[in-house]
Design a protein around this motif. Structure first.
Motif, PDB file in Angstrom:
ATOM      1  N   ALA A  41       4.749  -5.189   5.215  1.00  0.00           N
ATOM      2  CA  ALA A  41       3.339  -5.214   4.917  1.00  0.00           C
ATOM      3  C   ALA A  41       2.742  -4.631   6.182  1.00  0.00           C
ATOM      4  O   ALA A  41       3.357  -4.282   7.221  1.00  0.00           O
ATOM      5  CB  ALA A  41       3.108  -6.651   4.858  1.00  0.00           C
ATOM      6  N   CYS A  42       1.110  -4.605   6.052  1.00  0.00           N
ATOM      7  CA  CYS A  42       0.460  -4.055   7.168  1.00  0.00           C
ATOM      8  C   CYS A  42      -0.779  -4.530   6.981  1.00  0.00           C
ATOM      9  O   CYS A  42      -1.156  -5.250   6.111  1.00  0.00           O
ATOM     10  CB  CYS A  42       0.653  -2.370   7.058  1.00  0.00           C
ATOM     11  SG  CYS A  42      -0.593  -2.042   5.828  1.00  0.00           S
TER      12      CYS A  42
ATOM     13  N   CYS B  88       3.264   1.785   3.376  1.00  0.00           N
ATOM     14  CA  CYS B  88       4.142   0.733   3.290  1.00  0.00           C
ATOM     15  C   CYS B  88       5.334   1.244   2.195  1.00  0.00           C
ATOM     16  O   CYS B  88       6.448   1.189   2.523  1.00  0.00           O
ATOM     17  CB  CYS B  88       3.630  -0.655   2.904  1.00  0.00           C
ATOM     18  SG  CYS B  88       2.931  -1.466   4.241  1.00  0.00           S
TER      19      CYS B  88
ATOM     20  N   CYS C 247      -2.375  -4.212   3.659  1.00  0.00           N
ATOM     21  CA  CYS C 247      -1.981  -4.659   2.183  1.00  0.00           C
ATOM     22  C   CYS C 247      -1.525  -6.149   2.435  1.00  0.00           C
ATOM     23  O   CYS C 247      -1.014  -6.651   1.561  1.00  0.00           O
ATOM     24  CB  CYS C 247      -0.838  -3.856   1.641  1.00  0.00           C
ATOM     25  SG  CYS C 247       0.804  -3.572   2.714  1.00  0.00           S
TER      26      CYS C 247
ATOM     27  N   CYS D 252       0.915  -1.200  -0.194  1.00  0.00           N
ATOM     28  CA  CYS D 252       0.090   0.063  -0.097  1.00  0.00           C
ATOM     29  C   CYS D 252       0.740   1.201   0.019  1.00  0.00           C
ATOM     30  O   CYS D 252       1.956   1.217   0.043  1.00  0.00           O
ATOM     31  CB  CYS D 252      -1.046   0.081   1.259  1.00  0.00           C
ATOM     32  SG  CYS D 252      -0.004   0.171   2.884  1.00  0.00           S
TER      33      CYS D 252
HETATM   34 ZN    ZN Z   1       0.822  -1.594   3.696  1.00  0.00          ZN
END
Ligand code: ZN
Ligand code: ZN
Ligand code: FE
Length: 764
Positions: free
Chosen positions: A184-185, A166, A188, A163
């Protein structure tokens, strides 16, 4: 630039060690900005090169911080710096590496979640409770890499689009997630799912809530880890443990457990400084610790040690926060001797009907990587299974091992490939006789060859023609017209330990082991060699005894016990009325005697492991064995008192005989002397015999370095006491395995060095 100090200095700094592929250059960059240092950082042949220019004071603290604040997974061997002419730098930059061959080491092992990420887990809005949080300093590496160069699209993260948030972090060199490939988060990245009764749960809170209930009720859960699945249950619930044993088809082996935190761990186990450091290290291996408070009895199954882990994935931390259990069994997710399960499809196929729920995340594991196992003896960490957290870190060796493939042994197999002066040991593969494991072996060899751009020019294998690793090596040699050499099993054991300690000279090699084929066609396993990498001369060994039934003795130690008794007492041994004989079927006993008499299916062996088996059976500790090396392990386990005299033994030139020792053990058993005393005295006998024979050889041949290896040195009592003996003996230097397994998992390294030396000497 620096204003505090007008005296500007420029230095060329060389950092050597495992500093590539672990976010080292961005780290140096950030450090340079922090200390107002100008110049550049670049990859070098054996580490990284830094040109650093600043005021004297800043430069000093910059250099000090390199060591102090280095990324977790880096391993700095040395930092040297020389003053050079100042230049006109306008900034500090990361130079692009221009040498492809430098890239070979750039695969980091998997790294446990770091403290900063654990804090981001609470505070970063887009990563709040994100169960797969990671950064440049932590997270999955080896387990997700398809190929080099290490880039997101060559990992199993390729399916996930970063995303914008990120991405900003990923491209910002000042951010901790600069070029963190698995970044990552919650918005995403991959996420967790639970499969329960055919239903899929996606909500993490609901998953934890459900897990809490299931675990409370003694259910078994398959949970996907970093390098494979784990089977998980409440470690206090005996019913759950029994059920788990049924699922795993594992009768006697103890289970590893994961504790919520160190505080809890130390209430259940004795934990010294070194053990604490190892279990908390970013590698997060299983560490064998002395138990002091029992979990469900079935967990350790009679052993006074416990394989312990602390959480390593963010998911583990979140799990313990959300459930009532504080200790969980975390055993490898496999059935019997098969490789651990890594794919969701296989988990479904093999586990869905056996476990109560499956918890997975939708990022693929590419490289299977079981938990590593270590123990601490005499304050030194001894690795028994070198896998997650260790692999594929290369082992630096003194010889040119380029292009050599070492096939390893058969049981607890691990292979090794050579690149330059780096030996790259594979992850723990396992017992090749299992078909799935053998496929895993072949697949891993192909993958290592590709990942490390390995050009195979020489093959080395164990001289046992029946080993599947040897057969694989033969086929490969034939198919690709590559020369192949064969190495005696125990020579390879010793060479492995020599390599670990950078020895390249004539040494005394003492191998105490299970089994390995000898050059005389007998089964060796208690050898005293004069050796170097090229060759060995066998100068002493334990006495030969038959192994009636051949391979059957592994699962039935009573057979070896009978072989010893029969050779010592003749047929009269039956009249001794040793209690363990009552457990033996009379007909089978007769067959065993017959096979010894006729020399049919009764190969001769001098193996230390088999001698330990025999004594364990005579004492009634392990008449039958449920898993590899159970008998010696249980024999060691019963020792309570260290301070007892050895039994007598005799040395006739090359042969060390324990006949008198066995006779005294028999009379002690009949006199009902406590088995703990007998076992301690037996151990002391072996230690004394090894020590005295080694000293004698040292004096006779004028060699002062002695190298020990072989599976028996996983026996803590044997290892510690023998080491102590040699500590007091100042004219002999003793070397024991530590970072490379003493068991067959370390053999490939020795094979590699032997092949390299023979090639160098043109002996091929
Ligand atoms: Zn992310
Ligand atoms: Zn981190
Ligand atoms: Fe071995």
């Amino acid at each position: 630039m620096d204003t505090k100090n007008d005296h500007i200095i420029c230095k060329l700094i060389k950092v050597s060690g495992l500093v590539q592929g672990v976010g080292f250059r961005p780290f140096i960059y950030r450090l340079a900005i922090e200390h107002q240092v100008y110049g550049w950082v670049n990859n070098g042949n054996d580490g990284v090169l830094i040109k650093a220019q600043a005021g004297a004071e800043s430069l000093n603290s910059f250099i000090q911080d390199i060591k102090k604040k280095a990324p977790l997974a880096s391993d700095i061997w040395s930092i040297t710096h020389d003053e050079v002419q100042p230049e006109n730098f306008g900034n500090f930059s990361i130079r692009k590496s221009n040498n492809q061959s430098n890239e070979i080491t750039e695969i980091s092992p998997d790294i446990a979640v770091c403290h900063e990420c654990l804090s981001d887990l609470r505070n970063q809005p887009h990563r709040k409770n994100y169960p797969l949080i990671n950064c440049t300093n932590c997270g999955p590496r080896f387990s997700i890499i398809h190929d080099l160069p290490y880039d997101r699209h060559k990992t199993t993260m390729k399916d996930f689009q970063m995303c914008e948030t990120c991405h900003q972090e990923y491209v910002n060199v000042l951010d901790r997630r600069f070029h963190a490939q698995p970044v990552a988060c919650n918005n995403c990245g991959p996420s967790y799912q639970m499969l329960l009764n055919g239903q899929i749960i996606n909500n993490l809170d609901e998953i934890f809530h459900t897990l809490d209930k299931l675990l409370k009720h003694g259910k078994i859960i398959a949970i996907k880890g970093t390098g494979g699945y784990h089977l998980v249950c409440d470690a206090i619930n005996q019913q759950a443990i029994s059920k788990l044993r049924e699922i795993k088809m594992r009768d006697a082996k103890s289970f590893a457990v994961m504790f919520k935190n160190e505080e809890l761990l130390s209430s259940y186990t004795e934990l010294n400084k070194n053990e604490k450091a190892e279990i908390n290290s970013w590698k997060r291996p299983i560490v064998l610790l002395k138990s002091k408070k029992v979990l469900a009895a079935g967990v350790s199954n009679g052993f006074n040690t416990l394989g312990c882990m602390l959480p390593s994935m963010p998911f583990h931390y979140l799990l313990f926060e959300n459930i009532r259990q504080e200790v969980l069994v975390f055993t490898s997710g496999n059935i019997s001797d098969e490789p651990i399960i890594i794919s969701d499809a296989e988990a479904l196929e093999k586990l869905e009907n056996k476990v109560d729920a499956i918890v997975s995340y939708n990022r693929e594991i590419f490289n299977r990587n079981d938990d590593s196992v270590a123990f601490v003896a005499n304050n030194i960490v001894r690795v028994m299974r070198r896998s997650r957290g260790f692999v594929p870190s290369p082992i630096r060796v003194a010889a040119d091992v380029e292009g050599i493939f070492a096939a390893g042994a058969e049981l607890t197999n691990s292979f090794c490939i050579g690149r330059g002066k780096q030996a790259i040991l594979s992850q723990h593969i396992g017992d090749l006789k299992n078909w799935g494991t053998f496929l895993f072996y072949k697949e891993s060899f192909e993958r290592f060859s590709r990942m490390f751009q390995f050009q195979n020019r020489l093959i080395v294998a164990d001289q046992h023609p029946d080993y599947l690793s040897t057969q694989f090596a033969n086929e490969l040699a034939l198919k690709s017209s590559i020369p192949i050499i064969y190495v005696q099993h125990h020579h390879a054991h010793i060479a492995s330990c020599m390599a670990e300690h950078h020895l390249d000279e004539k040494v005394i090699g003492v191998a105490m082991d299970g089994t390995g084929l000898g050059t005389d066609g007998n089964i060796w396993g208690a050898e005293f060699f004069l050796c170097d990498y090229v060759d060995f001369e066998r100068v002493a060994h334990f006495e030969y005894y038959p192994l009636p039934g051949g391979d059957k003795v592994i699962k039935e130690p009573w057979r070896t016990a009978v072989a010893y008794l029969y050779k010592i007492y003749g047929a009269e041994f039956n009249k001794l009325n040793l209690p363990f004989l009552q457990k033996i079927n009379k007909q089978e006993l007769q067959l065993v005697i017959k096979s010894i008499d006729k020399g049919f299916n009764a190969p001769l062996s001098c193996s230390a492991g088999r001698l330990f088996d025999a004594v364990a059976a005579m004492l009634g500790i392990s008449v039958f064995s449920g898993f590899h090396a159970e008998a010696p392990m249980r024999l060691e386990n019963v020792i309570e008192n260290n301070f007892v005299e050895p039994y007598p033994f005799s040395v006739d030139n090359e042969v060390i005989s324990f006949e008198t020792c066995i006779k005294e053990i028999v009379s002690d058993v009949l006199a009902k002397v406590p088995i703990s005393n007998i076992s301690a005295r037996f151990h002391n006998t072996i230690i004394t015999a090894i020590f005295e024979k080694t000293i004698q050889i040292s004096q006779k041949y004028g060699i002062s370095k002695v190298v020990f290896s072989g599976g028996s040195f996983q026996n803590r009592y044997l290892l510690e006491h023998l080491e102590h003996r040699f500590e007091k003996k100042h004219d002999v230097a003793a070397y024991f395995p530590a970072r490379v397994p003493a068991n067959d998992g370390g053999i490939a390294l020795g094979q590699l060095l032997i092949a390299s030396k023979r090639r160098e000497m043109n002996f091929i």
